[in-house]
Write a protein that holds these residues in place. Structure first.
Motif, PDB file in Angstrom:
ATOM      1  N   PHE A  93      43.920   9.534 114.694  1.00  0.00           N
ATOM      2  CA  PHE A  93      44.909   8.458 114.586  1.00  0.00           C
ATOM      3  C   PHE A  93      45.202   8.140 113.128  1.00  0.00           C
ATOM      4  O   PHE A  93      44.323   8.228 112.280  1.00  0.00           O
ATOM      5  CB  PHE A  93      44.375   7.173 115.239  1.00  0.00           C
ATOM      6  N   GLY A  95      46.492   5.118 112.920  1.00  0.00           N
ATOM      7  CA  GLY A  95      46.192   3.712 113.171  1.00  0.00           C
ATOM      8  C   GLY A  95      46.034   3.472 114.659  1.00  0.00           C
ATOM      9  O   GLY A  95      46.594   4.194 115.481  1.00  0.00           O
ATOM     10  N   ALA A  96      45.223   2.480 115.006  1.00  0.00           N
ATOM     11  CA  ALA A  96      45.052   2.085 116.405  1.00  0.00           C
ATOM     12  C   ALA A  96      44.605   0.627 116.414  1.00  0.00           C
ATOM     13  O   ALA A  96      43.752   0.226 115.608  1.00  0.00           O
ATOM     14  CB  ALA A  96      44.023   2.963 117.104  1.00  0.00           C
ATOM     15  N   LYS A 121      40.907   1.896 115.368  1.00  0.00           N
ATOM     16  CA  LYS A 121      40.922   3.290 114.899  1.00  0.00           C
ATOM     17  C   LYS A 121      39.514   3.863 114.737  1.00  0.00           C
ATOM     18  O   LYS A 121      39.185   4.902 115.306  1.00  0.00           O
ATOM     19  CB  LYS A 121      41.696   3.405 113.591  1.00  0.00           C
ATOM     20  N   GLU A 125      37.765   6.845 117.075  1.00  0.00           N
ATOM     21  CA  GLU A 125      37.467   8.135 116.458  1.00  0.00           C
ATOM     22  C   GLU A 125      35.976   8.437 116.358  1.00  0.00           C
ATOM     23  O   GLU A 125      35.604   9.574 116.102  1.00  0.00           O
ATOM     24  CB  GLU A 125      38.114   8.223 115.072  1.00  0.00           C
ATOM     25  N   LEU A 158      48.989   2.719 119.409  1.00  0.00           N
ATOM     26  CA  LEU A 158      48.395   3.955 118.896  1.00  0.00           C
ATOM     27  C   LEU A 158      49.400   4.664 117.994  1.00  0.00           C
ATOM     28  O   LEU A 158      50.560   4.839 118.362  1.00  0.00           O
ATOM     29  CB  LEU A 158      47.998   4.884 120.045  1.00  0.00           C
ATOM     30  N   HIS A 161      47.906  10.827 114.592  1.00  0.00           N
ATOM     31  CA  HIS A 161      47.921  11.538 113.315  1.00  0.00           C
ATOM     32  C   HIS A 161      48.918  12.698 113.367  1.00  0.00           C
ATOM     33  O   HIS A 161      48.916  13.499 114.297  1.00  0.00           O
ATOM     34  CB  HIS A 161      46.508  12.064 113.016  1.00  0.00           C
TER      35      HIS A 161
END
Length: 178
Positions: A93, A95-96, A121, A125, A158, A161
Motif C-alpha cells: 500500500f 496508504g491505508a 498501512k 503490511e 486503500l 502501491h
C-alpha cells in the motif's frame, strides 16, 4: 510594574490529578456502555498487482455504537485475511486507513456528526515469517453529542502501491441506531 503570583506546586498537582481522573472516568464510562454492532465483509482485489498469484484481501469490519444521554460512542473492529506475498518486506500500500464516523439518521442523506481517521498501512503490511498477512485491530472509541437515532459507520480507504489511483473507498455496514 505588577507581579503575578504563580500557582503553588500543590495546586498544579491537584489540577493534574483532576485531569487524569476525568480522562480515566470518561474512558471507563465508554468501556462500560452497552454497544450494538453490525459486521460486514468485503473481498477486495489488490489493484496494484495483475500477476498469476492470488491477490485478494478479505476484510471484515464490525462497527459498534453506544449512547449515554446525548453522547454517542463508536468504534470499528477490523479483521483481515490477506494473500501470501513472497516477502515479509513487500510494499503493498501507499496508504491505508479506516474512518470511523458518527452519523445522524434522518430522511435523505445522513449527515456526519463527527469522524476520525486511523492509519492501517503498517498493520496490514505486517507479515509472518512465511509472508502471511492476517490480523486485526480495534480502533479507539470516538464520541460526540448527537440527536436520537445516531449510529456508527466505517469507511476503509486503500491506496494500492503503484496502481496510480490514490485512495479507493470501501463502505461497510453501519451499526444499528442508538
Amino acid at each position: 510594574m505588577t507581579t503575578r503570583q504563580l500557582p503553588s506546586l500543590a495546586a498544579v498537582a491537584a489540577l493534574a490529578a483532576l485531569a487524569v481522573t476525568a480522562t480515566a472516568t470518561s474512558a471507563t464510562a465508554a468501556a462500560s456502555l452497552h454497544y450494538v454492532c453490525s459486521s460486514s465483509t468485503k473481498t477486495i482485489d489488490d489493484a496494484g498487482y495483475s500477476g498469476p498469484w492470488p491477490d485478494n484481501w478479505e476484510i471484515t469490519v464490525q462497527v459498534c455504537a453506544a449512547r449515554s444521554g446525548a453522547t454517542v460512542y463508536a468504534y470499528a473492529d477490523v479483521r483481515w485475511d490477506g494473500p501470501r506475498y513472497g516477502s515479509t518486506e513487500a510494499v503493498i500500500f501507499d496508504g491505508a486507513k479506516i474512518r470511523v464516523q458518527i452519523m445522524q439518521s434522518r430522511e435523505g442523506t445522513d449527515p456526519v456528526v463527527t469522524e476520525k481517521d486511523f492509519p492501517l498501512k503498517s498493520r496490514l503490511e505486517a507479515a509472518t515469517s512465511g509472508g502471511d498477512r492476517n490480523g486485526g485491530w480495534r480502533t479507539p472509541v470516538i464520541s460526540h453529542r448527537a440527536g436520537s437515532a445516531a449510529y456508527g459507520n466505517a469507511v476503509l480507504f486503500l491506496d494500492w502501491h503503484r496502481d496510480g489511483h490514490g485512495y479507493q473507498a470501501h463502505d461497510y455496514k453501519g451499526s444499528p441506531t442508538v
